[in-house]
Enzyme design. Structure first.
Site, PDB file in Angstrom:
ATOM      1  N   ASP A  80     -11.451   2.057   3.102  1.00  0.00           N
ATOM      2  CA  ASP A  80     -11.714   0.622   2.942  1.00  0.00           C
ATOM      3  C   ASP A  80     -13.180   0.377   2.600  1.00  0.00           C
ATOM      4  O   ASP A  80     -13.548  -0.714   2.170  1.00  0.00           O
ATOM      5  CB  ASP A  80     -11.381  -0.131   4.246  1.00  0.00           C
ATOM      6  N   LYS A  84       0.843  -1.201   0.000  1.00  0.00           N
ATOM      7  CA  LYS A  84       0.000   0.000   0.000  1.00  0.00           C
ATOM      8  C   LYS A  84       0.876   1.248   0.000  1.00  0.00           C
ATOM      9  O   LYS A  84       0.599   2.215  -0.704  1.00  0.00           O
ATOM     10  CB  LYS A  84      -0.953  -0.026   1.208  1.00  0.00           C
ATOM     11  N   GLN A 138      -5.323  -1.915   9.244  1.00  0.00           N
ATOM     12  CA  GLN A 138      -4.988  -3.234   8.700  1.00  0.00           C
ATOM     13  C   GLN A 138      -5.477  -4.335   9.646  1.00  0.00           C
ATOM     14  O   GLN A 138      -5.259  -4.253  10.856  1.00  0.00           O
ATOM     15  CB  GLN A 138      -3.458  -3.324   8.511  1.00  0.00           C
TER      16      GLN A 138
END
Ligand code: NAD
Length: 288
Positions: free
Chosen positions: A121, A54, A98
């Site tokens: 997300d 990322k 995460q």
């Protein structure tokens, strides 16, 4: 029939090139550089690799990435306070936590603390609710990436039966909403579906998102189907593999994604897309 391979790496590169171009063009017109905050707690090896990818993605297109690599014993309250700070920080446009998180931290509590407009997300109930109501804003990255792959191959949805295997909040369920919005007739299978083959044999579009190597036997794939394999498992020899028996499935399908190199690269690229969107950039909706 030998299936055409859907090259996710190549489609993701096209998307990233588009994002980079959009970012440069708009930043030249006084727009602020987007900032993405990534929070990782502990040192789960797969998570460390995902987070690194990322960060590399951010660097590639010009997003400022801010990393919070925290020890495994970090408390839930500390994380809530950090998220609140990031919510209030005007240089941060996207916040990502995460997973997996340590047992003592409730992932849902943290997701619900994120400002929904920074929820890159797409997991906040506000964003999932918008998707369910056909008015998506920030969309979960993997299902949205799958839609971009399907649009890339000019997939027809209306009058097509899409079967999704796996019904998680992050992949299977939002995938069902995406395919419904596109006009497909959708069946969502999960661990309590007793005759999985029965549904798979009917699938014009199959999305496998379980994480069990070889769960989908190739002979069940309908001739001419489009097969999207989201699953990732590591074989004893160290190689990554999907949920679908690729060699047999690719003799029956018209289109199929490989693992690796299919859906995975799209997930990261869509995260970058969502970050630009959250920062107020206008991105072309043309198929890739
Ligand atoms: P999850 O464990 O949260 O959900 C798995 C789902 O599969 C559940 O809904 C469960 O009911 C269902 N399931 C389990 N056994 C089944 C069976 N025998 N038959 C039918 N359904 C069954 O997992 P997830 O987070 O949704 O991820 C699924 C897979 O996708 C994993 O391998 C994960 O690594 C992978 N993944 C890949 C990407 C990517 O970018 N390529 C992104 C996210 C997840």
């Amino acid at each position: 029939m030998t299936a055409n391979i859907i090259d996710g790496k190549s489609v993701a590169s096209t998307l990233k090139a588009r994002l980079k171009h959009t970012l440069q063009a708009e930043c030249n017109k006084d727009k602020q550089t987007p900032g993405l905050a990534v929070i990782i707690v502990g040192e789960d090896p797969a998570s460390v690799i995902y987070v690194r990818n990322k960060r590399l993605g951010c660097e590639e297109i010009g997003i400022h990435s801010h990393h919070y690599a925290l020890p495994v014993e970090t408390t839930e309250q500390y994380l809530i306070d950090l998220i609140r700070q990031l919510n209030a920080d005007p240089t941060i446009h996207g916040i990502l936590i995460q997973t997996p998180l340590p047992q003592h931290v409730n992932a849902q509590t943290l997701v619900e603390c994120i400002d929904p407009h920074k929820d890159v997300d797409g997991f906040h109930p506000y964003n999932l609710g918008r998707l369910a109501q056909r008015k998506p804003l920030l969309r979960p990255c993997t299902p949205f990436g799958v839609m971009m792959l399907l649009d890339h191959i000019q997939q027809v949805y209306k009058n097509k039966h899409a079967v999704i295997v796996g019904a998680s909040n992050s992949v299977g369920r939002p995938m069902a909403f995406e395919l419904l919005i596109a006009g497909a007739t959708v069946t969502l299978c999960h661990r309590f579906t007793s005759d999985l083959s029965y549904f798979i044999r009917q699938a014009d579009i199959l999305v496998a998102a379980v994480g069990r190597a070889g769960l989908i036997t190739g002979k069940d794939i309908k001739e001419g189907a489009t097969v999207i394999d989201v699953g990732i498992s590591r074989l004893p020899n160290g190689k990554l593999t999907g949920d679908v028996e690729f060699s047999v499935a690719s003799e029956r399908a018209a289109w199929i994604t490989p693992v690796p190199g299919g859906v995975g690269p799209m997930t990261v690229a869509v995260l970058l897309y969502n970050t630009l969107l959250a920062a107020g950039f206008t991105i072309s909706a043309e198929p890739l």
